[in-house]
Scaffold this motif. Structure first.
Motif, short mmCIF file in Angstrom:
data_model
loop_
_atom_site.label_atom_id
_atom_site.label_comp_id
_atom_site.label_asym_id
_atom_site.label_seq_id
_atom_site.Cartn_x
_atom_site.Cartn_y
_atom_site.Cartn_z
N ASN A 33 0.83 -1.22 0.00
CA ASN A 33 0.00 0.00 0.00
C ASN A 33 0.86 1.26 0.00
N GLN A 34 1.98 1.23 0.71
CA GLN A 34 2.87 2.39 0.73
C GLN A 34 3.42 2.68 -0.66
N ASP A 35 3.81 1.63 -1.38
CA ASP A 35 4.31 1.83 -2.74
C ASP A 35 3.22 2.37 -3.66
N ILE A 36 2.00 1.89 -3.48
CA ILE A 36 0.89 2.36 -4.31
C ILE A 36 0.61 3.83 -4.05
N LEU A 37 0.57 4.21 -2.77
CA LEU A 37 0.27 5.60 -2.41
C LEU A 37 1.37 6.56 -2.85
N SER A 38 2.61 6.06 -2.92
CA SER A 38 3.73 6.92 -3.31
C SER A 38 3.93 6.95 -4.83
N GLY A 39 3.07 6.22 -5.57
CA GLY A 39 3.19 6.21 -7.02
C GLY A 39 4.17 5.20 -7.55
N ASN A 40 4.69 4.32 -6.69
CA ASN A 40 5.66 3.31 -7.12
C ASN A 40 5.00 1.94 -7.24
N GLN A 41 3.73 1.93 -7.64
CA GLN A 41 3.00 0.68 -7.72
C GLN A 41 3.60 -0.25 -8.79
N PRO A 42 3.53 -1.56 -8.55
CA PRO A 42 4.02 -2.51 -9.55
C PRO A 42 3.14 -2.48 -10.80
N ASP A 43 3.73 -2.80 -11.94
CA ASP A 43 2.93 -2.95 -13.16
C ASP A 43 2.12 -4.24 -13.12
N ILE A 44 2.74 -5.28 -12.57
CA ILE A 44 2.07 -6.58 -12.43
C ILE A 44 2.14 -7.00 -10.97
N ILE A 45 1.04 -7.44 -10.43
CA ILE A 45 1.04 -8.03 -9.09
C ILE A 45 0.80 -9.52 -9.25
N ILE A 46 1.71 -10.29 -8.70
CA ILE A 46 1.61 -11.75 -8.73
C ILE A 46 1.29 -12.20 -7.31
N SER A 47 0.10 -12.72 -7.13
CA SER A 47 -0.34 -13.15 -5.80
C SER A 47 -0.65 -14.64 -5.83
N ASP A 48 -0.64 -15.24 -4.65
CA ASP A 48 -1.00 -16.65 -4.56
C ASP A 48 -2.23 -16.80 -3.68
#
Length: 340
Positions: A33-48
């Motif tokens: 969430n911190q990366d998303i709020l700071s604009g450094n969100q991933p292009d792809i999120i790989i979750s399990d």
């Protein structure tokens, strides 16, 4: 992550891939969430299946995936499986493949009207070849959703007579593994019920010849679960959506999982018939292709841990069943609110 990156040739230079492993953080969700709020969100999120990122979908973080780009138009796919990954008519995540998590029995009568009540009845009857309470309970805890929990709208129903009865009955269930020694070689012991995570490996099918699928008990009959190893989602803010789709398409081929393509799935079924009872394989095939008794696995470890901790305190006598279910519901609701 490495198995997916290894599918790219060493001289692949169309784009650079940077990997951020959020599982290295004590709190995965806070770091993400911190990366998303700071604009450094991933292009792809790989979750399990142990990382629940559905809250990001509710916040419109994920881009809708163009199925005409993900799936080749000249190939046939398992629609009965793919539908489970859609939200309404939209696809926001796609798996690399899947396994089937289910419960198996050698008593075919259990496949009819299989329910929590029937399972509890077997326990109360003193059935000797059931698993111990810890394994029985741990097998159904990850799949209390959607019967007792809807994480998308925070609708919880743990404070119910049925959940109380599950707790009371399993709490009285003898710890038989202390007496006979627990083993995963179920076919060597006369267990009536056992669970299996079924993929393409024949070793996944350590079952007796007369075995059949009853599924996990639920309010609406036996239920089996499509269990993806990982899911791919693309950020709606990504500037590289086409490249993300390319990466996902190259990565959708785990040899230990069933593929989404019908031809590949049928090929795996035919291979399994060489070493597994063909009637059981046919039953599994029908379950995947046509059955409405399959669901997408929604395993939220933090929720499972809350239930397990409260259950342990109940078994130790430090909580009444009423206190246990009330605490369970309150703690789960608090947790789900925190990650929304």
């Amino acid at each position: 992550m490495n198995p997916y990156l290894s599918k790219f040739p060493e001289n692949f230079d169309e784009y650079i891939i940077k990997v951020v492993d959020y599982s290295e953080n004590a709190d995965i969700y806070t770091a993400l969430n911190q990366d998303i709020l700071s604009g450094n969100q991933p292009d792809i999120i790989i979750s399990d299946s142990y990382i629940d990122v559905s809250y990001l979908e509710r916040k419109n973080f994920f881009a809708e995936l163009d199925e005409t780009l993900i799936f080749d138009k000249d190939k046939e796919y398992l629609d009965n499986v793919i539908r489970l990954f859609r939200t309404g008519d939209s696809l926001y995540k796609v798996p690399d493949g899947f396994r089937i998590d289910t419960m198996i029995t050698d008593d075919r009568s259990l496949t009819e009207n299989w329910s929590y009540e029937r399972m509890l009845g077997l326990i109360k009857s003193g059935q000797e070849n059931l698993l111990d309470r810890e394994h029985m309970f741990s097998q159904i805890v990850p799949y209390f959703e959607p019967d007792f929990m809807n994480s998308s709208n925070l609708e919880l129903n743990f404070n119910s007579d049925l959940f109380r009865e599950i707790i009371r009955t399993s709490g009285e269930f003898t710890l038989r593994n202390e007496e006979i020694g627990f083993t995963e070689d179920y076919e060597e012991q006369d267990y009536l019920l056992y669970n299996r995570l079924l993929g393409t490996e024949p070793n996944d099918y350590r079952i007796k010849k007369e075995s059949c699928i009853c599924g996990y008990p639920s309010i609406n009959g036996g239920r089996s679960y499509i269990y993806p190893q990982i899911n791919f989602s693309v950020s709606a803010q990504s500037e590289y959506k086409e490249e993300c789709i390319d990466f996902i398409k190259r990565s959708m081929a785990d040899p230990n999982e069933f593929p989404l393509e019908v031809s590949g799935f049928m090929e795996d079924m035919n291979v399994l018939k060489m070493s597994i009872d063909s009637d059981f394989v046919d039953e599994l095939q029908e379950l995947v292709i046509n059955s409405d008794s399959i669901e997408l696995a929604r395993n939220i470890p933090s929720v499972n841990n809350i239930i397990a901790e409260e259950y342990t305190e109940y078994l130790e006598g430090t909580r009444s069943v009423d206190s246990m279910v009330e605490n369970t519901e309150n703690k789960i609701k608090l947790y789900l609110n925190e990650i929304r």
